[in-house]
Motif scaffolding. Sequence first.
Motif, short mmCIF file in Angstrom:
data_model
loop_
_atom_site.label_atom_id
_atom_site.label_comp_id
_atom_site.label_asym_id
_atom_site.label_seq_id
_atom_site.Cartn_x
_atom_site.Cartn_y
_atom_site.Cartn_z
N ALA A 1 -38.80 23.18 57.52
CA ALA A 1 -39.01 22.71 56.15
C ALA A 1 -40.17 23.45 55.48
CB ALA A 1 -39.26 21.21 56.14
N ARG A 2 -41.23 23.67 56.22
CA ARG A 2 -42.39 24.39 55.66
C ARG A 2 -42.00 25.82 55.31
NH1 ARG A 2 -45.39 23.83 59.63
NH2 ARG A 2 -45.40 25.91 60.55
N HIS A 3 -41.27 26.48 56.21
CA HIS A 3 -40.86 27.86 55.92
C HIS A 3 -39.86 27.90 54.77
CE1 HIS A 3 -43.15 29.61 59.07
NE2 HIS A 3 -42.44 29.13 60.07
N LEU A 4 -39.01 26.88 54.68
CA LEU A 4 -38.05 26.84 53.56
C LEU A 4 -38.80 26.70 52.24
CD1 LEU A 4 -35.18 26.74 52.46
CD2 LEU A 4 -35.15 24.28 52.93
N ALA A 5 -39.83 25.86 52.21
CA ALA A 5 -40.62 25.72 50.99
C ALA A 5 -41.24 27.05 50.59
CB ALA A 5 -41.70 24.66 51.20
N GLU A 6 -41.75 27.79 51.58
CA GLU A 6 -42.32 29.11 51.29
C GLU A 6 -41.26 30.07 50.80
OE1 GLU A 6 -45.63 28.69 54.91
OE2 GLU A 6 -43.89 30.02 55.11
N ALA A 7 -40.08 30.01 51.42
CA ALA A 7 -38.99 30.93 51.04
C ALA A 7 -38.46 30.64 49.65
CB ALA A 7 -37.86 30.83 52.06
N MET A 8 -38.63 29.40 49.19
CA MET A 8 -38.16 29.04 47.85
C MET A 8 -39.15 29.43 46.75
SD MET A 8 -35.13 27.70 47.96
CE MET A 8 -35.02 26.77 46.41
N ALA B 1 -28.32 33.50 50.03
CA ALA B 1 -28.47 34.71 50.84
C ALA B 1 -29.90 35.22 50.81
CB ALA B 1 -27.50 35.79 50.35
N GLU B 2 -30.54 35.14 49.65
CA GLU B 2 -31.93 35.59 49.52
C GLU B 2 -32.86 34.71 50.36
OE1 GLU B 2 -35.40 35.20 46.12
OE2 GLU B 2 -33.30 35.40 45.48
N VAL B 3 -32.68 33.40 50.27
CA VAL B 3 -33.52 32.47 51.03
C VAL B 3 -33.28 32.63 52.52
CG1 VAL B 3 -34.05 30.02 51.40
CG2 VAL B 3 -33.57 30.87 49.09
N ARG B 4 -32.05 32.86 52.88
CA ARG B 4 -31.71 33.08 54.29
C ARG B 4 -32.46 34.27 54.85
NH1 ARG B 4 -25.81 34.96 56.41
NH2 ARG B 4 -26.09 34.54 58.63
N ARG B 5 -32.52 35.35 54.08
CA ARG B 5 -33.26 36.55 54.53
C ARG B 5 -34.75 36.25 54.68
NH1 ARG B 5 -29.58 39.15 50.96
NH2 ARG B 5 -31.10 39.04 49.26
N ARG B 6 -35.31 35.49 53.76
CA ARG B 6 -36.73 35.16 53.85
C ARG B 6 -37.02 34.29 55.07
NH1 ARG B 6 -39.00 33.76 47.78
NH2 ARG B 6 -38.43 35.72 46.76
N LEU B 7 -36.12 33.37 55.37
CA LEU B 7 -36.29 32.53 56.56
C LEU B 7 -36.22 33.37 57.83
CD1 LEU B 7 -34.24 29.36 55.59
CD2 LEU B 7 -36.72 29.49 55.95
N ALA B 8 -35.32 34.35 57.84
CA ALA B 8 -35.20 35.23 59.01
C ALA B 8 -36.51 35.97 59.26
CB ALA B 8 -34.05 36.21 58.83
N ASP B 9 -37.20 36.36 58.18
CA ASP B 9 -38.50 37.02 58.32
C ASP B 9 -39.55 36.09 58.94
OD1 ASP B 9 -37.45 39.30 57.19
OD2 ASP B 9 -38.19 38.84 55.17
N ARG B 10 -39.28 34.79 58.87
CA ARG B 10 -40.19 33.80 59.44
C ARG B 10 -39.67 33.25 60.77
NH1 ARG B 10 -40.46 33.92 54.01
NH2 ARG B 10 -42.45 33.39 52.97
N ASP B 11 -38.72 33.96 61.38
CA ASP B 11 -38.15 33.60 62.68
C ASP B 11 -37.38 32.28 62.64
OD1 ASP B 11 -39.07 35.86 64.02
OD2 ASP B 11 -41.04 34.96 64.35
N VAL B 12 -36.77 31.99 61.51
CA VAL B 12 -35.89 30.83 61.38
C VAL B 12 -34.49 31.34 61.05
CG1 VAL B 12 -35.36 28.75 60.05
CG2 VAL B 12 -37.73 29.29 60.64
N GLU B 13 -33.54 30.97 61.90
CA GLU B 13 -32.16 31.40 61.67
C GLU B 13 -31.42 30.32 60.86
OE1 GLU B 13 -28.09 32.77 64.04
OE2 GLU B 13 -29.67 31.68 65.09
N ALA B 14 -31.16 30.61 59.61
CA ALA B 14 -30.30 29.76 58.79
C ALA B 14 -28.93 30.42 58.71
CB ALA B 14 -30.90 29.56 57.40
N GLY B 15 -27.94 29.66 58.27
CA GLY B 15 -26.59 30.19 58.30
C GLY B 15 -25.84 29.99 57.00
N VAL B 16 -24.78 30.78 56.84
CA VAL B 16 -23.84 30.55 55.76
C VAL B 16 -23.20 29.19 56.02
CG1 VAL B 16 -21.67 31.32 54.73
CG2 VAL B 16 -23.39 33.00 55.44
#
Length: 385
Positions: free
Chosen positions: A364-371, A300-315
Amino acid sequence: MTVDDDRRIPLARPYLGAEEWEALRRVLSSRRLTQGPEVQALEEETRARLEGAEVAAVSSGGSALLLALKALGVGPGDRVLVPAFTFPAAAQAALFLGATPVPVDVEEETLAPSPGEIARALGDGPYAAAVVAHAFGIPADIEEIAGVCRARGVPLIEDAACSIGGRTPGGSPSGTVGDVGVFSFHPRKNLVAGEGGAVTSRNPDLLRRIRSMRDYGRMPTGTEDAFGEEGLNFRLSELAAAVARVQWTRVEDGIRARGVLAKGYREALRGIPGVRWIAGHDRPGQTWQSLVVRLDRPAAEVRRRLADRDVEAGVAAHALTLQTFWRRRFTDADPCPVAEALARETLALPLYVEMAPFQVRQVARHLAEAMEPATPPAEADRWRK
């Protein structure tokens, strides 16, 4: 190839073209909006693709599950095995019929119950039915599970909502190994009709009953006595059926296109600390309905960070044992630790036919940043000075 104008990368987007518009125009011009030739043609075309299994089109994947359970005779006092890590449609359908859903924990590779876990659970019988899903289009060990259920006389519902067009480990079309198979035509599935679904079986008597129940229990012939049993309106509209017929012609190309993108994801995600590839994604016969990864921290935390980067991830999916409707009824139920961990730690990443390879790399780049660990507020203030 299209990209959102605002650069936002959505979780999913159904591919719809001029052929779907033409199909809608054809139906609207006919003025026949329900119980017409489009539904019949969709059933016949689906039957051919499922190598002869009978098919009944219905209003949704959820209604397909409800009708399948009802047709198998599930009712008050019965128990039904359901996956613990899933969308809760099967459990809720069982509750609607007055039955008790019993969750079965899943394994970490297929994200579905293993044959051994099904056998262990059935040892605590009796059960009126078992439901096993091909999670995210990853083929479950359905042939082995069917053998376990058959040996114990328990009907198996094969939930192929995410795997239409896919193959089982034994090479059969998804949805045709169990006593009953169910499909969904929801916008996030491989075959899109807005809403809709289908039930399939090689038992013609069972399918006749489902066709009756989807239309208020109506009998094929009847005047004064026209309704043979209980039913409601679970019919698929002609408009949805016409779109679904076009979508069937796109299924195989869609699976291939998403598979290419998934291969790009695998390379792009390699080496990102804390991100784990789901091994079941490497199984042949899958549909790539969703691309799911497991994280070493709350998703949930990573999902919120991705949303801030305009990437929609899902449950990815839900743990049945953590849902309010479940805990309210079954306060002393055993936990399902694997499902509960997966619900907290898995994330569905954007994956759709029109997605561009550079967007995969961007996610993938935004996910690395979000992690990356969050910078403590005091440290951030120090750097701003």
